[in-house]
Motif scaffolding. Sequence first.
Motif, PDB file in Angstrom:
ATOM      1  N   LEU A  77       1.175  -1.009   0.047  1.00  0.00           N
ATOM      2  CA  LEU A  77      -0.041   0.263  -0.290  1.00  0.00           C
ATOM      3  C   LEU A  77       0.677   1.275  -0.008  1.00  0.00           C
ATOM      4  O   LEU A  77       1.752   1.492   0.777  1.00  0.00           O
ATOM      5  CB  LEU A  77      -1.137  -0.186   1.335  1.00  0.00           C
ATOM      6  N   PRO A  78       0.553   1.825  -1.003  1.00  0.00           N
ATOM      7  CA  PRO A  78       1.321   3.508  -1.264  1.00  0.00           C
ATOM      8  C   PRO A  78       1.063   4.342   0.777  1.00  0.00           C
ATOM      9  O   PRO A  78       0.298   4.420   1.117  1.00  0.00           O
ATOM     10  CB  PRO A  78       0.280   4.656  -1.661  1.00  0.00           C
ATOM     11  N   LYS A  79       2.545   4.571   1.068  1.00  0.00           N
ATOM     12  CA  LYS A  79       2.161   5.692   2.548  1.00  0.00           C
ATOM     13  C   LYS A  79       2.613   7.097   1.909  1.00  0.00           C
ATOM     14  O   LYS A  79       3.537   7.390   1.093  1.00  0.00           O
ATOM     15  CB  LYS A  79       3.558   4.986   3.448  1.00  0.00           C
ATOM     16  N   ALA A  80       1.868   7.604   2.370  1.00  0.00           N
ATOM     17  CA  ALA A  80       1.892   8.867   2.700  1.00  0.00           C
ATOM     18  C   ALA A  80       2.595  10.508   3.582  1.00  0.00           C
ATOM     19  O   ALA A  80       1.874   9.610   4.915  1.00  0.00           O
ATOM     20  CB  ALA A  80       1.036  10.098   1.970  1.00  0.00           C
ATOM     21  N   PRO A  81       3.152  11.057   4.237  1.00  0.00           N
ATOM     22  CA  PRO A  81       4.606  11.142   2.880  1.00  0.00           C
ATOM     23  C   PRO A  81       5.115   9.876   3.138  1.00  0.00           C
ATOM     24  O   PRO A  81       5.804   9.220   4.134  1.00  0.00           O
ATOM     25  CB  PRO A  81       5.508  11.949   3.762  1.00  0.00           C
ATOM     26  N   ILE A  82       6.325   9.967   1.753  1.00  0.00           N
ATOM     27  CA  ILE A  82       7.220   8.552   1.130  1.00  0.00           C
ATOM     28  C   ILE A  82       8.528   8.734   2.454  1.00  0.00           C
ATOM     29  O   ILE A  82       8.754  10.143   2.969  1.00  0.00           O
ATOM     30  CB  ILE A  82       7.642   8.824  -0.150  1.00  0.00           C
ATOM     31  N   LYS A  83       9.341   8.471   3.781  1.00  0.00           N
ATOM     32  CA  LYS A  83      10.459   8.978   4.312  1.00  0.00           C
ATOM     33  C   LYS A  83      11.143   7.898   4.064  1.00  0.00           C
ATOM     34  O   LYS A  83      10.590   6.659   3.131  1.00  0.00           O
ATOM     35  CB  LYS A  83       9.839   9.033   5.567  1.00  0.00           C
ATOM     36  N   ALA A  84      12.051   7.952   4.694  1.00  0.00           N
ATOM     37  CA  ALA A  84      13.521   6.943   3.745  1.00  0.00           C
ATOM     38  C   ALA A  84      13.262   5.270   4.891  1.00  0.00           C
ATOM     39  O   ALA A  84      12.272   5.673   5.568  1.00  0.00           O
ATOM     40  CB  ALA A  84      14.459   7.335   4.952  1.00  0.00           C
ATOM     41  N   ASN A  85      13.308   4.572   4.137  1.00  0.00           N
ATOM     42  CA  ASN A  85      13.411   3.266   4.348  1.00  0.00           C
ATOM     43  C   ASN A  85      13.883   2.975   5.753  1.00  0.00           C
ATOM     44  O   ASN A  85      15.524   3.593   6.038  1.00  0.00           O
ATOM     45  CB  ASN A  85      13.508   2.398   3.642  1.00  0.00           C
ATOM     46  N   SER A  86      13.392   2.443   6.671  1.00  0.00           N
ATOM     47  CA  SER A  86      13.940   1.827   7.688  1.00  0.00           C
ATOM     48  C   SER A  86      15.477   0.752   7.908  1.00  0.00           C
ATOM     49  O   SER A  86      15.814   0.947   8.784  1.00  0.00           O
ATOM     50  CB  SER A  86      12.439   1.583   9.024  1.00  0.00           C
ATOM     51  N   ALA A  87      15.231   0.037   7.139  1.00  0.00           N
ATOM     52  CA  ALA A  87      15.910  -0.903   6.705  1.00  0.00           C
ATOM     53  C   ALA A  87      17.239  -0.289   6.365  1.00  0.00           C
ATOM     54  O   ALA A  87      18.189  -0.804   6.723  1.00  0.00           O
ATOM     55  CB  ALA A  87      15.431  -1.791   5.854  1.00  0.00           C
ATOM     56  N   ASP A  88      17.146   0.876   5.576  1.00  0.00           N
ATOM     57  CA  ASP A  88      18.476   1.520   5.418  1.00  0.00           C
ATOM     58  C   ASP A  88      19.183   2.519   6.144  1.00  0.00           C
ATOM     59  O   ASP A  88      20.525   2.235   6.614  1.00  0.00           O
ATOM     60  CB  ASP A  88      18.321   3.047   4.885  1.00  0.00           C
TER      61      ASP A  88
ATOM     62  N   ILE B 227      22.800   3.268   6.615  1.00  0.00           N
ATOM     63  CA  ILE B 227      23.553   5.070   6.129  1.00  0.00           C
ATOM     64  C   ILE B 227      24.605   4.953   7.835  1.00  0.00           C
ATOM     65  O   ILE B 227      26.224   6.046   7.811  1.00  0.00           O
ATOM     66  CB  ILE B 227      22.607   5.477   6.494  1.00  0.00           C
ATOM     67  N   LYS B 228      24.274   4.512   9.189  1.00  0.00           N
ATOM     68  CA  LYS B 228      25.319   4.684  10.010  1.00  0.00           C
ATOM     69  C   LYS B 228      26.434   4.151  10.235  1.00  0.00           C
ATOM     70  O   LYS B 228      27.418   4.603  10.460  1.00  0.00           O
ATOM     71  CB  LYS B 228      24.234   4.372  11.628  1.00  0.00           C
ATOM     72  N   ARG B 229      26.515   2.625   9.950  1.00  0.00           N
ATOM     73  CA  ARG B 229      28.014   2.151   9.485  1.00  0.00           C
ATOM     74  C   ARG B 229      28.475   2.593   8.141  1.00  0.00           C
ATOM     75  O   ARG B 229      29.027   2.918   8.714  1.00  0.00           O
ATOM     76  CB  ARG B 229      27.401   0.497   8.995  1.00  0.00           C
ATOM     77  N   LEU B 230      27.893   2.715   7.073  1.00  0.00           N
ATOM     78  CA  LEU B 230      28.577   4.426   6.546  1.00  0.00           C
ATOM     79  C   LEU B 230      28.899   5.399   6.973  1.00  0.00           C
ATOM     80  O   LEU B 230      30.598   5.510   7.096  1.00  0.00           O
ATOM     81  CB  LEU B 230      27.620   4.442   5.186  1.00  0.00           C
ATOM     82  N   ASP B 231      28.299   5.929   7.758  1.00  0.00           N
ATOM     83  CA  ASP B 231      29.555   7.153   8.378  1.00  0.00           C
ATOM     84  C   ASP B 231      30.130   6.862   9.042  1.00  0.00           C
ATOM     85  O   ASP B 231      30.938   7.532   9.717  1.00  0.00           O
ATOM     86  CB  ASP B 231      27.821   8.035   8.701  1.00  0.00           C
TER      87      ASP B 231
END
Length: 143
Positions: free
Chosen positions: A51-62, A66-70
């Motif tokens: 189902l579409p979600k609003a508003p679209i935000k970053a995937n929580s799995a990312d 991202i934290k690891r790469l930072d």
Amino acid sequence: MPDLLDELLPDYDEKRTIENARHFLLRDFPRLQRMAHLSVADLHSPSMDGLPKAPIKANSADEPIIKRLDAKALVQAAYDAINACSATSRYILIKAYVRGHGDTTIYLDLHMGRSQYFVHKQTALLEFAFAFQSDYDLVVRKT
């Protein structure tokens, strides 16, 4: 030209800058190293219900990725800053803060007296703070 020099080399609080560098290397750096080595088990797959979600935000799995790469980027920047220091400072920083050796071992390895070593250690922390400045500013400017 003096304005450019003042901007590049501002007056700084030596004692507080040394303390910031010490705190980063003792407390933050080990935590960042651990974050940079998260296991794959700590990462979660994205959940999709169709189902579409609003508003679209970053995937929580990312977020863990991202934290690891930072964290990896900041750890690498810290290593680069250590390597930009003078040979004696680099030796002290690696032995004391990367490998966790005690001060006595280090100053004996360097064939230094205790008081001479602690002067060099403070210099090493200042060199690190200035070398690391473009990635994470540890330098405390005088107001």
